[in-house]
Design a protein around this motif. Structure first.
Motif, PDB file in Angstrom:
ATOM      1  N   ILE A 230     -28.479  53.023  24.179  1.00  0.00           N
ATOM      2  CA  ILE A 230     -27.909  54.031  23.272  1.00  0.00           C
ATOM      3  C   ILE A 230     -27.436  53.376  21.977  1.00  0.00           C
ATOM      4  N   MET A 231     -26.710  52.262  22.110  1.00  0.00           N
ATOM      5  CA  MET A 231     -26.182  51.585  20.923  1.00  0.00           C
ATOM      6  C   MET A 231     -27.316  51.017  20.055  1.00  0.00           C
ATOM      7  N   ALA A 232     -28.345  50.444  20.703  1.00  0.00           N
ATOM      8  CA  ALA A 232     -29.483  49.917  19.933  1.00  0.00           C
ATOM      9  C   ALA A 232     -30.149  51.033  19.136  1.00  0.00           C
ATOM     10  N   GLY A 233     -30.284  52.200  19.756  1.00  0.00           N
ATOM     11  CA  GLY A 233     -30.871  53.342  19.066  1.00  0.00           C
ATOM     12  C   GLY A 233     -30.033  53.813  17.895  1.00  0.00           C
ATOM     13  N   ILE A 234     -28.731  53.831  18.085  1.00  0.00           N
ATOM     14  CA  ILE A 234     -27.829  54.244  16.996  1.00  0.00           C
ATOM     15  C   ILE A 234     -27.916  53.258  15.835  1.00  0.00           C
ATOM     16  N   TYR A 235     -27.900  51.946  16.149  1.00  0.00           N
ATOM     17  CA  TYR A 235     -28.016  50.936  15.081  1.00  0.00           C
ATOM     18  C   TYR A 235     -29.316  51.123  14.309  1.00  0.00           C
ATOM     19  N   ALA A 236     -30.411  51.392  15.037  1.00  0.00           N
ATOM     20  CA  ALA A 236     -31.713  51.563  14.380  1.00  0.00           C
ATOM     21  C   ALA A 236     -31.716  52.777  13.454  1.00  0.00           C
ATOM     22  N   LEU A 237     -31.113  53.873  13.904  1.00  0.00           N
ATOM     23  CA  LEU A 237     -31.076  55.076  13.070  1.00  0.00           C
ATOM     24  C   LEU A 237     -30.190  54.879  11.842  1.00  0.00           C
ATOM     25  N   VAL A 238     -29.064  54.201  12.017  1.00  0.00           N
ATOM     26  CA  VAL A 238     -28.193  53.901  10.865  1.00  0.00           C
ATOM     27  C   VAL A 238     -28.944  53.008   9.880  1.00  0.00           C
ATOM     28  N   GLY A 239     -29.643  52.003  10.416  1.00  0.00           N
ATOM     29  CA  GLY A 239     -30.427  51.116   9.550  1.00  0.00           C
ATOM     30  C   GLY A 239     -31.514  51.860   8.792  1.00  0.00           C
TER      31      GLY A 239
ATOM     32  N   SER B 273     -49.615  55.035   8.694  1.00  0.00           N
ATOM     33  CA  SER B 273     -48.678  54.026   8.176  1.00  0.00           C
ATOM     34  C   SER B 273     -47.814  54.532   7.023  1.00  0.00           C
ATOM     35  N   GLU B 274     -48.200  55.656   6.404  1.00  0.00           N
ATOM     36  CA  GLU B 274     -47.371  56.185   5.303  1.00  0.00           C
ATOM     37  C   GLU B 274     -46.027  56.713   5.795  1.00  0.00           C
ATOM     38  N   TYR B 275     -45.891  56.889   7.116  1.00  0.00           N
ATOM     39  CA  TYR B 275     -44.627  57.360   7.690  1.00  0.00           C
ATOM     40  C   TYR B 275     -43.942  56.256   8.494  1.00  0.00           C
ATOM     41  N   SER B 276     -44.069  55.017   8.041  1.00  0.00           N
ATOM     42  CA  SER B 276     -43.566  53.854   8.783  1.00  0.00           C
ATOM     43  C   SER B 276     -42.117  53.975   9.205  1.00  0.00           C
ATOM     44  N   LEU B 277     -41.267  54.381   8.277  1.00  0.00           N
ATOM     45  CA  LEU B 277     -39.837  54.445   8.584  1.00  0.00           C
ATOM     46  C   LEU B 277     -39.546  55.507   9.641  1.00  0.00           C
ATOM     47  N   LEU B 278     -40.269  56.605   9.613  1.00  0.00           N
ATOM     48  CA  LEU B 278     -40.112  57.648  10.631  1.00  0.00           C
ATOM     49  C   LEU B 278     -40.518  57.114  12.008  1.00  0.00           C
ATOM     50  N   TRP B 279     -41.666  56.416  12.083  1.00  0.00           N
ATOM     51  CA  TRP B 279     -42.102  55.839  13.361  1.00  0.00           C
ATOM     52  C   TRP B 279     -41.105  54.808  13.863  1.00  0.00           C
ATOM     53  N   TRP B 280     -40.591  54.003  12.937  1.00  0.00           N
ATOM     54  CA  TRP B 280     -39.588  52.987  13.303  1.00  0.00           C
ATOM     55  C   TRP B 280     -38.355  53.671  13.884  1.00  0.00           C
ATOM     56  N   SER B 281     -37.933  54.763  13.264  1.00  0.00           N
ATOM     57  CA  SER B 281     -36.765  55.517  13.748  1.00  0.00           C
ATOM     58  C   SER B 281     -37.030  56.125  15.119  1.00  0.00           C
ATOM     59  N   LEU B 282     -38.241  56.625  15.326  1.00  0.00           N
ATOM     60  CA  LEU B 282     -38.586  57.200  16.632  1.00  0.00           C
ATOM     61  C   LEU B 282     -38.626  56.123  17.712  1.00  0.00           C
ATOM     62  N   GLY B 283     -39.263  55.000  17.414  1.00  0.00           N
ATOM     63  CA  GLY B 283     -39.427  53.948  18.415  1.00  0.00           C
ATOM     64  C   GLY B 283     -38.141  53.207  18.733  1.00  0.00           C
ATOM     65  N   PHE B 284     -37.563  52.614  17.716  1.00  0.00           N
ATOM     66  CA  PHE B 284     -36.357  51.807  17.934  1.00  0.00           C
ATOM     67  C   PHE B 284     -35.091  52.650  18.001  1.00  0.00           C
ATOM     68  N   GLY B 285     -35.137  53.848  17.435  1.00  0.00           N
ATOM     69  CA  GLY B 285     -33.963  54.703  17.437  1.00  0.00           C
ATOM     70  C   GLY B 285     -33.947  55.714  18.563  1.00  0.00           C
ATOM     71  N   LEU B 286     -34.687  56.798  18.383  1.00  0.00           N
ATOM     72  CA  LEU B 286     -34.657  57.923  19.323  1.00  0.00           C
ATOM     73  C   LEU B 286     -35.090  57.527  20.741  1.00  0.00           C
ATOM     74  N   ALA B 287     -36.168  56.743  20.860  1.00  0.00           N
ATOM     75  CA  ALA B 287     -36.649  56.346  22.199  1.00  0.00           C
ATOM     76  C   ALA B 287     -35.589  55.557  22.955  1.00  0.00           C
ATOM     77  N   HIS B 288     -34.869  54.676  22.249  1.00  0.00           N
ATOM     78  CA  HIS B 288     -33.798  53.908  22.906  1.00  0.00           C
ATOM     79  C   HIS B 288     -32.646  54.808  23.342  1.00  0.00           C
ATOM     80  N   ILE B 289     -32.303  55.770  22.513  1.00  0.00           N
ATOM     81  CA  ILE B 289     -31.189  56.659  22.853  1.00  0.00           C
ATOM     82  C   ILE B 289     -31.544  57.504  24.072  1.00  0.00           C
ATOM     83  N   VAL B 290     -32.752  58.074  24.090  1.00  0.00           N
ATOM     84  CA  VAL B 290     -33.182  58.882  25.246  1.00  0.00           C
ATOM     85  C   VAL B 290     -33.215  58.019  26.503  1.00  0.00           C
ATOM     86  N   TYR B 291     -33.797  56.820  26.390  1.00  0.00           N
ATOM     87  CA  TYR B 291     -33.860  55.880  27.517  1.00  0.00           C
ATOM     88  C   TYR B 291     -32.446  55.535  28.006  1.00  0.00           C
TER      89      TYR B 291
END
Length: 199
Positions: free
Chosen positions: A33-42, A171-189
Motif C-alpha cells: 500500500i505504501m509503495a503504491g502511495i509513494y508511486a502515485l505521489v511521485g 508509450s505516449e502514456y508512460s506516466l499513466l502506465w507507471w502509475s497503474l503498475g507501481f501505484g494502483l497495482a501495489h495498492i490493490v495487492y
C-alpha cells in the motif's frame, strides 16, 4: 474417529512448519500500500512540477525525474523492511534466514539487469523505453522470487509484465502506465494481502 482427527491436525501442523521454513511469509500488505502511495505521489510531482506529460521524459528535468524515482524506490524499500520486520516479530518468525536470502537473490538478478539496461538506454537517448522496461523487469523479478513466498506475488508479477508490455506499445502514456503498475497495482495487492493474511 478421534485418532483420525489428531492425525489430520498433526499433518496440518507439519505442513505449516514446512511452509514457514521454505517460504518467506513476512510480507506485509502495508508495504505494498505504501509503495503504491509513494508511486502515485511521485507521478503527481513528475506531471505537475517536472513536466512529464507525454511518453518522453523532458530533457530539462530528466535528472530531477531520475532522482525522484530513486527517492520513491528508497521509501518503498524502507517501508517493505519496516512492515515485514514488524510482521515477523508479531508472528515470532525470523526476518532474515536462508529463504529470505534466496528471495532477495532471485529478485536482485532481474532488477540489476533491468537497471543496467536502463542506464545504457539513458546513455543512448532512448528514455521512452525506461518506464516499460522498469515495469517488465520488476514483473520478472516478482515472478522469479514468487516461489519463495506467497502465490499473490506471482500474480502481481504477471500484472506488472502485462502493464509493462502495454506501456511499450502505448508509450505516449508512460506516466499513466507507471502509475497503474507501481501505484494502483501495489495498492490493490497490498489491501488484498492485508485483509487476507494480516487481519
Amino acid at each position: 474417529m478421534k485418532e483420525e482427527k489428531d492425525y489430520i491436525q498433526k499433518l496440518a501442523e507439519i505442513r505449516s512448519m514446512m511452509e514457514q521454513s521454505s517460504k518467506f511469509l513476512s510480507l506485509s500488505g502495508w508495504a505494498g500500500i505504501m509503495a503504491g502511495i509513494y508511486a502515485l505521489v511521485g507521478a503527481c510531482i513528475a506531471y505537475n512540477f517536472l513536466g512529464f506529460k507525454t511518453g518522453e521524459i523532458p530533457e530539462e528535468s530528466s535528472s530531477s525525474i531520475y532522482l525522484l524515482a530513486i527517492v520513491i524506490l528508497g521509501f518503498a524499500l524502507i517501508s517493505a523492511i519496516f512492515f515485514s520486520r514488524r510482521r515477523a516479530i508479531k508472528n515470532k518468525q525470523p526476518l532474515w534466514n536462508f529463504t529470505t536470502r534466496r528471495l532477495i537473490i532471485d529478485m536482485a538478478i532481474p532488477v540489476a539487469t533491468g537497471a543496467m539496461l536502463i542506464l545504457i538506454l539513458i546513455s543512448m537517448d532512448l528514455e521512452r523505453l525506461i518506464v516499460p522496461l522498469s515495469l517488465i523487469f520488476y514483473g520478472l523479478a516478482l515472478y522469479n522470487a514468487s516461489k519463495f513466498t506467497l502465490n499473490e506475488v506471482k500474480i502481481l508479477g504477471i500484472v506488472q509484465l502485462v502493464i509493462g508490455l502495454l506501456s511499450l506499445y502505448f508509450s505516449e502514456y508512460s506516466l499513466l502506465w507507471w502509475s497503474l503498475g507501481f501505484g494502483l497495482a501495489h495498492i490493490v495487492y497490498g489491501i488484498y494481502m492485508h485483509y487476507k493474511y494480516e487481519r
